[in-house]
Design a protein around this motif. Structure first.
Motif, mmCIF file in Angstrom:
data_model
loop_
_atom_site.group_PDB
_atom_site.id
_atom_site.type_symbol
_atom_site.label_atom_id
_atom_site.label_comp_id
_atom_site.label_asym_id
_atom_site.label_seq_id
_atom_site.Cartn_x
_atom_site.Cartn_y
_atom_site.Cartn_z
ATOM 1 N N ASN A 95 0.839 -1.207 0.000
ATOM 2 C CA ASN A 95 0.000 0.000 0.000
ATOM 3 C C ASN A 95 0.872 1.254 0.000
ATOM 4 O O ASN A 95 0.578 2.235 -0.681
ATOM 5 C CB ASN A 95 -0.912 0.027 1.228
ATOM 6 N N ASP B 212 5.395 6.075 5.068
ATOM 7 C CA ASP B 212 5.803 6.352 3.673
ATOM 8 C C ASP B 212 5.847 7.850 3.419
ATOM 9 O O ASP B 212 5.429 8.650 4.266
ATOM 10 C CB ASP B 212 4.843 5.653 2.701
ATOM 11 N N PHE C 191 -13.285 -1.003 1.096
ATOM 12 C CA PHE C 191 -12.951 0.427 1.006
ATOM 13 C C PHE C 191 -11.672 0.548 0.175
ATOM 14 O O PHE C 191 -10.625 0.019 0.531
ATOM 15 C CB PHE C 191 -12.720 1.044 2.396
ATOM 16 N N THR C 192 -11.810 1.216 -0.933
ATOM 17 C CA THR C 192 -10.629 1.418 -1.794
ATOM 18 C C THR C 192 -10.731 2.744 -2.537
ATOM 19 O O THR C 192 -11.842 3.220 -2.806
ATOM 20 C CB THR C 192 -10.461 0.240 -2.793
ATOM 21 N N THR C 193 -9.593 3.294 -2.807
ATOM 22 C CA THR C 193 -9.601 4.504 -3.632
ATOM 23 C C THR C 193 -8.857 4.233 -4.939
ATOM 24 O O THR C 193 -8.623 5.134 -5.722
ATOM 25 C CB THR C 193 -8.912 5.668 -2.893
ATOM 26 N N LYS C 194 -8.464 2.950 -5.102
ATOM 27 C CA LYS C 194 -7.701 2.598 -6.318
ATOM 28 C C LYS C 194 -8.646 2.040 -7.377
ATOM 29 O O LYS C 194 -9.563 1.279 -7.035
ATOM 30 C CB LYS C 194 -6.652 1.547 -5.975
ATOM 31 N N MET D 114 -9.278 -3.835 -4.479
ATOM 32 C CA MET D 114 -10.337 -4.709 -3.962
ATOM 33 C C MET D 114 -10.896 -4.165 -2.642
ATOM 34 O O MET D 114 -12.016 -4.477 -2.242
ATOM 35 C CB MET D 114 -9.756 -6.095 -3.704
ATOM 36 N N GLY D 115 -10.059 -3.419 -1.949
ATOM 37 C CA GLY D 115 -10.475 -2.862 -0.647
ATOM 38 C C GLY D 115 -10.539 -3.909 0.452
ATOM 39 O O GLY D 115 -11.245 -3.721 1.453
ATOM 40 N N GLY E 63 -7.499 -5.555 1.605
ATOM 41 C CA GLY E 63 -6.182 -5.690 2.247
ATOM 42 C C GLY E 63 -6.185 -5.245 3.704
ATOM 43 O O GLY E 63 -5.837 -6.019 4.605
ATOM 44 N N LEU E 64 -6.618 -4.000 3.971
ATOM 45 C CA LEU E 64 -6.576 -3.484 5.349
ATOM 46 C C LEU E 64 -7.623 -4.165 6.239
ATOM 47 O O LEU E 64 -7.387 -4.390 7.431
ATOM 48 C CB LEU E 64 -6.783 -1.969 5.358
HETATM 49 P P1 ADP Z 1 -6.763 -1.730 -1.789
HETATM 50 O O1 ADP Z 1 -5.280 -1.631 -1.693
HETATM 51 O O2 ADP Z 1 -7.250 -2.821 -2.608
HETATM 52 O O3 ADP Z 1 -7.452 -0.444 -2.097
HETATM 53 P P2 ADP Z 1 -6.614 -1.819 1.038
HETATM 54 O O4 ADP Z 1 -7.608 -2.253 2.037
HETATM 55 O O5 ADP Z 1 -5.272 -2.393 1.151
HETATM 56 O O6 ADP Z 1 -7.272 -2.068 -0.369
HETATM 57 O O7 ADP Z 1 -6.525 -0.263 1.122
HETATM 58 C C1 ADP Z 1 -7.675 0.522 1.254
HETATM 59 C C2 ADP Z 1 -7.436 1.942 0.951
HETATM 60 O O8 ADP Z 1 -6.656 2.571 1.936
HETATM 61 C C3 ADP Z 1 -6.634 2.202 -0.268
HETATM 62 O O9 ADP Z 1 -7.445 2.162 -1.449
HETATM 63 C C4 ADP Z 1 -6.089 3.591 -0.028
HETATM 64 O O10 ADP Z 1 -7.007 4.569 -0.360
HETATM 65 C C5 ADP Z 1 -5.907 3.640 1.452
HETATM 66 N N1 ADP Z 1 -4.489 3.462 1.806
HETATM 67 C C6 ADP Z 1 -3.930 2.339 2.263
HETATM 68 N N2 ADP Z 1 -2.636 2.527 2.559
HETATM 69 C C7 ADP Z 1 -2.354 3.805 2.279
HETATM 70 C C8 ADP Z 1 -1.175 4.617 2.350
HETATM 71 N N3 ADP Z 1 -0.013 4.137 2.797
HETATM 72 N N4 ADP Z 1 -1.276 5.919 1.969
HETATM 73 C C9 ADP Z 1 -2.457 6.449 1.548
HETATM 74 N N5 ADP Z 1 -3.618 5.712 1.471
HETATM 75 C C10 ADP Z 1 -3.547 4.401 1.813
#
Ligand code: ADP
Length: 630
Positions: A535, A567, A585-588, A592-593, A595-596
């Motif tokens: 991430n 980072d 929850f994802t902004t990409k 998939m949203g 991971g976290l």
């Molecule tokens: P994905 O990577 O599939 O989007 P994650 O659950 O891993 O799903 O992450 C969710 C969201 O959290 C990301 O889409 C991003 O918006 C935000 N995010 C995660 N890690 C960071 C980071 N290091 N810096 C900024 N935003 C982050």
């Protein structure tokens, strides 16, 4: 007129008020005076003269006297003055001097005879009859607690009432032999006063028919001490018959229950008696003369006479034995079966069973235990269901985590391939070089050895990449064990270091200089760290021309092991910070949203926490905290 009358009564009240007040006060302070006032309201005082045979505390007479007096007090409509005298002469084995006692009574009652004379026991009855003419010529007499055989009928007058009893000794002995059929010896405890001698002779005569059946042993000529010694060493299948013990052959007098208590303490055989007053104090029981029967008739006679009825009109049949009664404690002590008792027997002093004694408590406890068991089994069932659900959810988590690991590793494929290619390419080049050197005339063995060492190092590097990949992609069940967290983080970094390099990102790891022992699943925790680093790499876009750095470090704080991933990306918008760990929850665009969300579930399954904040100088910071072991 009514006006005048009321004025007069007001005056009267005023004049008497202080005296009335004093009277009331005295009535409160001196209860006797109130009592006397009450008595005089009830009528004329009646004087009752009670004559005791041996003394006021000699059993059985004492118990009869007590019961009769209680009955009189209860039933009398007149105030009573009960005057008691004891005929000491009954104790003497030879008839003692009675004249002084007669003179004493004479001087007491001459000119003021009592309303009634109550003689208790045969010696008292005899005495009263003998001196009736001198002492109380016109006073009605009630002769009570006297055996029918001892009533001197020839001397009875019209002014006398007899409340006698009939003692059936044969019935008593037959019942003993019924209750204890193996009985071979009956030791008869009886004193030596004239009255007791009379009964010894009577018993000897009446029990003659039993002589072939049992051995009758007479203690009447012994001192009580001697009786005790014998009673302690009776042969098997013996019983003791408690007749009377007022005065023993040595002339020693026994008052109250002393004698019976002493006998009971030493006797090695059960004691039987036909007298109610000895029942409950160590005798087994049987058919017996009931105190209440005699007392009731005596009180009835006294009341009727005091009420004006002619004594000659009051006649009673001799009182027979009452219903047999037994002392449960003695039956237990001597192992006497209840089935041997005569029909209709009453058993007294039965000790309540634990159930009878603590019925309510036991019911309550049982109810509590039942409710508690119900609750416990419900809770156990609930717990089992929870454990099953937990196992199930962990299984699902493991599966999901496994899938997301695949997708994470998928992202890294290019760089992994690159990382593998590098050592493989070096191996190839080094091998070719070595081959060429070997074709020469004098190959430099030293150089070739160095080349081989390089080949070995590259091979190990490639193997390490594959090992890490295999380990992270392994599908293993959730398995908690003791691990060193720095090591786990280092493994995860090893997987992404090359990728970071390819993306021109500086990845640094600064482990704390101490062991971070935690309990956990190493693969799953690696996945969490891996996810955070991926991430972080995603956050540092290619367009980012500033600092391109990811710093990972560990620390120990408050009994916790902490992993930080920081980072130099744009950080998380404040609005997104709250929902960051929610599933999907994802902004990409391709994200998939998950991971976290999975990282959070994994960390919480390890009793830990995960949080995200923004760095002051920009960039995001993710912190994992896990409980330290020991
Ligand atoms: P994905 O990577 O599939 O989007 P994650 O659950 O891993 O799903 O992450 C969710 C969201 O959290 C990301 O889409 C991003 O918006 C935000 N995010 C995660 N890690 C960071 C980071 N290091 N810096 C900024 N935003 C982050």
């Amino acid at each position: 007129m009514s006006g005048r009358k009321s004025r007069a009564s007001v005056k009267l009240r005023a004049a008497w008020a202080p005296w009335l007040g004093l009277g009331l006060l005295l009535a409160c302070v001196l209860p006797g005076s109130a009592d006397a006032a009450q008595r005089s309201a009830r009528g004329e005082l009646k004087r009752v003269l009670v004559l005791h045979s041996f003394g006021r505390e000699f059993r059985p007479w004492s118990e009869y006297a007590r019961s009769i007096k209680a009955g009189l007090e209860q039933q009398s409509t007149w105030p009573l003055d009960i005057q008691e005298h004891t005929l000491l002469s009954a104790r003497f084995n030879n008839r003692g001097p009675e004249a002084p006692f007669v003179a004493y009574l004479h001087s007491l009652y001459e000119g003021a005879p009592p309303d009634i004379v109550l003689a208790i026991g045969a010696p008292a009855a005899r005495f009263a009859q003998r001196y009736r003419a001198t002492l109380f010529p016109d006073t009605p007499m009630v002769l009570t607690v006297v055996e029918d055989r001892l009533v001197d009928r020839a001397d009875l007058t019209d002014n006398d009432v007899v409340v006698s009893a009939h003692l059936d000794f044969m019935a008593v002995f037959n019942t003993i032999l019924r209750v204890l059929p193996d009985t071979k010896t009956v030791a008869i405890v009886i004193g030596a006063s004239p009255l007791e001698k009379f009964w010894t002779d009577a018993l000897k005569r009446e029990l003659k028919p039993l002589e072939n059946r049992v051995d009758l042993v007479w203690y009447s000529d012994l001192s009580f001490e001697e009786m005790l010694a014998r009673a302690a060493k009776l042969p098997p299948h013996a019983v003791l018959f408690w007749g009377l013990m007022s005065v023993d052959a040595a002339g020693i007098v026994y008052e109250g229950d002393i004698a019976l208590r002493s006998l009971r303490a030493v006797a090695n055989a059960p004691i039987f008696s036909y007298q109610d007053p000895f029942f409950g104090d160590g005798t087994v029981g049987g058919p017996m003369q009931l105190t209440a029967d005699t007392s009731r008739k005596t009180v009835d006679a006294v009341m009727r006479i005091l009420g004006g009825e002619k004594p000659s009109a009051i006649k009673f049949e001799p009182i027979d034995f009452g219903r047999p009664k037994y002392d449960w404690r003695e039956l237990q002590r001597w192992g006497i079966s209840e089935s041997n008792l005569p029909p209709g027997s009453e058993i007294l002093f039965r000790e309540p069973t634990v159930w009878e004694r603590y019925r309510w408590q036991m019911l309550l406890i049982t109810a509590i235990i039942l409710v508690q068991s119900g609750l416990i089994s419900g809770l156990l069932h609930e717990r089992r269901r929870r454990v099953v659900a937990e196992i199930e959810s962990r299984k699902r988590l493991t599966e999901l985590a496994h899938i997301t690991r695949y997708s994470a590793v998928g992202e890294l494929t290019t760089s992994i391939a690159h990382e593998l290619n590098q050592p493989l390419g070096s191996i190839l080049t080094n091998t070719e070089t070595a081959e060429l050197m070997l074709q020469g005339n004098s190959p430099d063995i030293k150089e070739i050895r160095l080349i081989l060492a390089d080949i070995r190092r590259d091979d190990q590097r490639a193997s390490e990449v594959i090992r890490r990949l295999r380990s992270v992609l392994k599908k293993t069940p959730f398995e908690i064990k003791e691990i060193e967290l720095n090591e786990t983080v280092r493994e995860a970094i090893g997987l992404v270091r090359a990728v970071a390099g390819a993306r021109r990102i500086t990845l640094t790891f600064t482990p704390v200089l101490a062991d971070l022992r935690v309990r956990g699943d190493p693969i799953q925790l690696q996945q969490v760290v891996l996810n955070l680093i991926i991430n972080a790499m995603d956050a540092i876009s290619d367009a980012n021309t500033g600092k391109r750095e990811i710093s990972v470090w560990t620390v120990r704080t408050d009994g916790k092991a902490e992993v930080n991933v920081v980072d130099t990306g744009p950080g998380v918008t404040p609005a997104d910070l709250t929902g960051l760990f929610d599933p999907f929850f994802t902004t990409k665009p391709q994200g998939m949203g998950m991971g976290l969300a999975i990282a959070k579930t994994i960390v919480e399954a390890h009793q830990g926490t995960i949080s995200a904040t923004n760095q002051q100088g920009g960039g995001a910071r993710f912190t994992i905290r896990l409980p330290l072991r020991g």
